[in-house]
Write a protein that holds these residues in place. Structure first.
Motif, PDB file in Angstrom:
ATOM      1  N   UNK A 111      47.850  37.236  78.163  1.00 44.95           N
ATOM      2  CA  UNK A 111      48.424  37.353  79.522  1.00 44.95           C
ATOM      3  C   UNK A 111      48.577  35.976  80.153  1.00 44.95           C
ATOM      4  N   UNK A 112      47.585  35.122  79.909  1.00 46.90           N
ATOM      5  CA  UNK A 112      47.667  33.753  80.449  1.00 46.90           C
ATOM      6  C   UNK A 112      48.884  33.025  79.883  1.00 46.90           C
ATOM      7  N   UNK A 113      49.230  33.380  78.647  1.00 50.21           N
ATOM      8  CA  UNK A 113      50.395  32.749  78.010  1.00 50.21           C
ATOM      9  C   UNK A 113      51.705  33.442  78.380  1.00 50.21           C
ATOM     10  N   UNK A 114      51.610  34.391  79.325  1.00 49.27           N
ATOM     11  CA  UNK A 114      52.834  35.035  79.828  1.00 49.27           C
ATOM     12  C   UNK A 114      53.196  36.347  79.159  1.00 49.27           C
ATOM     13  N   UNK A 115      52.286  36.887  78.345  1.00 57.50           N
ATOM     14  CA  UNK A 115      52.576  38.153  77.671  1.00 57.50           C
ATOM     15  C   UNK A 115      52.313  39.314  78.636  1.00 57.50           C
ATOM     16  N   UNK A 116      53.399  39.885  79.168  1.00 58.19           N
ATOM     17  CA  UNK A 116      53.256  40.960  80.163  1.00 58.19           C
ATOM     18  C   UNK A 116      52.758  42.253  79.531  1.00 58.19           C
ATOM     19  N   UNK A 117      53.098  42.431  78.269  1.00 60.69           N
ATOM     20  CA  UNK A 117      52.664  43.653  77.573  1.00 60.69           C
ATOM     21  C   UNK A 117      51.135  43.676  77.478  1.00 60.69           C
ATOM     22  N   UNK A 118      50.560  42.508  77.231  1.00 65.44           N
ATOM     23  CA  UNK A 118      49.095  42.417  77.139  1.00 65.44           C
ATOM     24  C   UNK A 118      48.458  42.739  78.491  1.00 65.44           C
ATOM     25  N   UNK A 119      49.070  42.221  79.566  1.00 70.45           N
ATOM     26  CA  UNK A 119      48.501  42.506  80.895  1.00 70.45           C
ATOM     27  C   UNK A 119      48.680  43.978  81.253  1.00 70.45           C
ATOM     28  N   UNK A 120      49.790  44.552  80.821  1.00 70.05           N
ATOM     29  CA  UNK A 120      50.037  45.969  81.074  1.00 70.05           C
ATOM     30  C   UNK A 120      48.929  46.825  80.428  1.00 70.05           C
ATOM     31  N   UNK A 121      48.455  46.397  79.270  1.00 72.40           N
ATOM     32  CA  UNK A 121      47.370  47.132  78.596  1.00 72.40           C
ATOM     33  C   UNK A 121      46.062  46.976  79.376  1.00 72.40           C
ATOM     34  N   UNK A 122      45.849  45.781  79.930  1.00 67.72           N
ATOM     35  CA  UNK A 122      44.645  45.580  80.771  1.00 67.72           C
ATOM     36  C   UNK A 122      44.694  46.475  82.012  1.00 67.72           C
ATOM     37  N   UNK A 123      45.878  46.596  82.596  1.00 65.22           N
ATOM     38  CA  UNK A 123      46.046  47.475  83.766  1.00 65.22           C
ATOM     39  C   UNK A 123      45.740  48.913  83.357  1.00 65.22           C
ATOM     40  N   UNK A 124      46.309  49.305  82.207  1.00 65.53           N
ATOM     41  CA  UNK A 124      46.084  50.656  81.674  1.00 65.53           C
ATOM     42  C   UNK A 124      44.588  50.908  81.447  1.00 65.53           C
ATOM     43  N   UNK A 125      43.916  49.898  80.960  1.00 61.70           N
ATOM     44  CA  UNK A 125      42.496  50.022  80.593  1.00 61.70           C
ATOM     45  C   UNK A 125      41.591  50.167  81.821  1.00 61.70           C
ATOM     46  N   UNK A 126      41.900  49.450  82.883  1.00 60.50           N
ATOM     47  CA  UNK A 126      40.973  49.404  84.024  1.00 60.50           C
ATOM     48  C   UNK A 126      41.474  50.084  85.292  1.00 60.50           C
ATOM     49  N   UNK A 127      42.684  50.595  85.256  1.00 59.66           N
ATOM     50  CA  UNK A 127      43.244  51.135  86.509  1.00 59.66           C
ATOM     51  C   UNK A 127      42.432  52.314  87.047  1.00 59.66           C
ATOM     52  N   UNK A 128      41.996  53.197  86.156  1.00 58.92           N
ATOM     53  CA  UNK A 128      41.277  54.384  86.632  1.00 58.92           C
ATOM     54  C   UNK A 128      39.937  54.007  87.259  1.00 58.92           C
TER      55      UNK A 128
END
Lengths: 197, 149
Positions: free
Chosen positions: A17-34
């Motif tokens: 995500x730090x390198x700009x990979x939005x897909x990776x950040x999207x997975x982090x959102x998916x993982x912790x959103x609940x």
């Protein structure tokens, strides 16, 4: 065989995500959103505000990712961001009491019974009713007690993680947890009854 | 163990924070003290209930909204960011303006050498005129000589 991105550890996803990979950040959102939404919701008791703040926490986290030194601490760091947003929201509520559900407990530094409406004192057999009462009593706790009880009992953070997030020593976390549980027990003991475990 | 301490330790027992010795001591107290045992059971029940508090469902488009807001934030700096930048700029700019103003004031008002010299001669001439040991002619001559220099 290439590992699925959703199975990667936080450290790797954060680095990507730090390198700009939005897909990776999207997975982090998916993982912790609940769990993040759960934390914010039980702190504010307003679904719309909770969702808005949870989203804002992710946005702030993404924009501030370069400042996160240890990628493995992403979860704690994310919750700390959310906690600060919750505190900001509470401050706004304090300035505008009409917006606040629990405004009359704000600013109460003593761990005493809140002068407010309490429920009929009779044991309840149904856990759902007890849960509703517990939820209300948690809402009525002073901010610093509510924070630790939610972070510990609802989210399962360790004392050390809570201390970092809240910004106090571990000993203070221990005593706040004790006070929070004592208040909740006092207010709900009549509903729980003696025989229930 | 006193009941007050036992109740405090109950909270840590619930979180699995006690070492073997503390745990044994507390359990021993609880088995002998019905009031503390009741406290422990109620606290345990409340902890279990708290961990099972129901939470509403999230919006199905939660992720999309987050990613949209990230894009929007990156496209235009938020007012908060602008405010911080302005504040930092002001913190840097204000002392700079003060220093420049002070330098201009000092150099602008500094008298040049000829002005100083004229002032010195004027004072010296007045002094010589007032001195009874020096005649007025001599004083004028001295002034003319110093002016030529």
């Amino acid at each position: 065989m290439k590992k699925d991105l959703s199975e990667e550890k936080d450290e790797i996803l954060v680095q990507r995500s730090k390198n700009g990979d939005k897909e990776a950040f999207d997975i982090l959102v998916q993982r912790y959103r609940a769990s993040l939404f759960r934390f914010v919701y039980h702190s504010l008791h307003n679904r719309e505000d909770a969702e808005d703040i949870a989203q804002e926490a992710f946005v702030k986290a993404y924009l501030a990712l370069p400042q996160l030194k240890d990628n493995s601490l992403f979860r704690t760091w994310l919750f700390k961001i959310a906690l600060n947003l919750i505190r900001d929201n509470k401050r706004v509520e304090k300035r505008n009491p009409s917006l606040s559900l629990d405004s009359y407990t704000e600013g109460d530094d003593t761990y005493t019974e809140t002068e407010g409406e309490h429920f009929n004192v009779e044991p309840v057999d149904d856990d759902s009713e007890l849960l509703a009462r517990l939820r209300m009593e948690i809402t009525l706790l002073p901010n610093e007690l509510r924070e630790v009880i939610i972070l510990r009992d609802l989210q399962g953070f360790s004392y050390e993680e809570i201390a970092k997030m809240v910004g106090c020593p571990v000993g203070t976390v221990k005593s706040r947890l004790f006070y929070a549980r004592q208040i909740l027990r006092e207010r709900l003991s009549s509903f729980i009854g003696d025989d229930k475990e | 163990m006193k009941c007050k301490k036992a109740k405090f330790l109950c909270s840590e027992l619930l979180d699995g924070r006690l070492n073997d010795r503390e745990r044994e001591a507390l359990l021993s107290h609880l088995s002998a003290c019905p009031d503390c045992m009741r406290f422990y059971k109620q606290a345990k029940k409340i902890k279990e209930l708290t961990s099972s508090l129901p939470t509403p469902e999230l919006s199905p488009n939660f992720n999309e909204v987050v990613m949209y807001r990230i894009e929007r934030s990156k496209a235009s700096p938020r007012p908060h960011t602008i405010f911080l930048l302005k504040r930092r700029f002001a913190l840097f700019l204000l002392p700079l303006i003060f220093i420049i103003s002070a330098l201009i004031f000092v150099f602008h008002n500094k008298p040049d050498e000829s002005e100083l010299l004229r002032s010195y001669r004027r004072e010296h001439f007045i002094y010589t005129l007032q001195n009874p040991l020096i005649s007025a002619d001599s004083a004028v001559k001295m002034l003319l000589i110093s002016s030529e220099e």
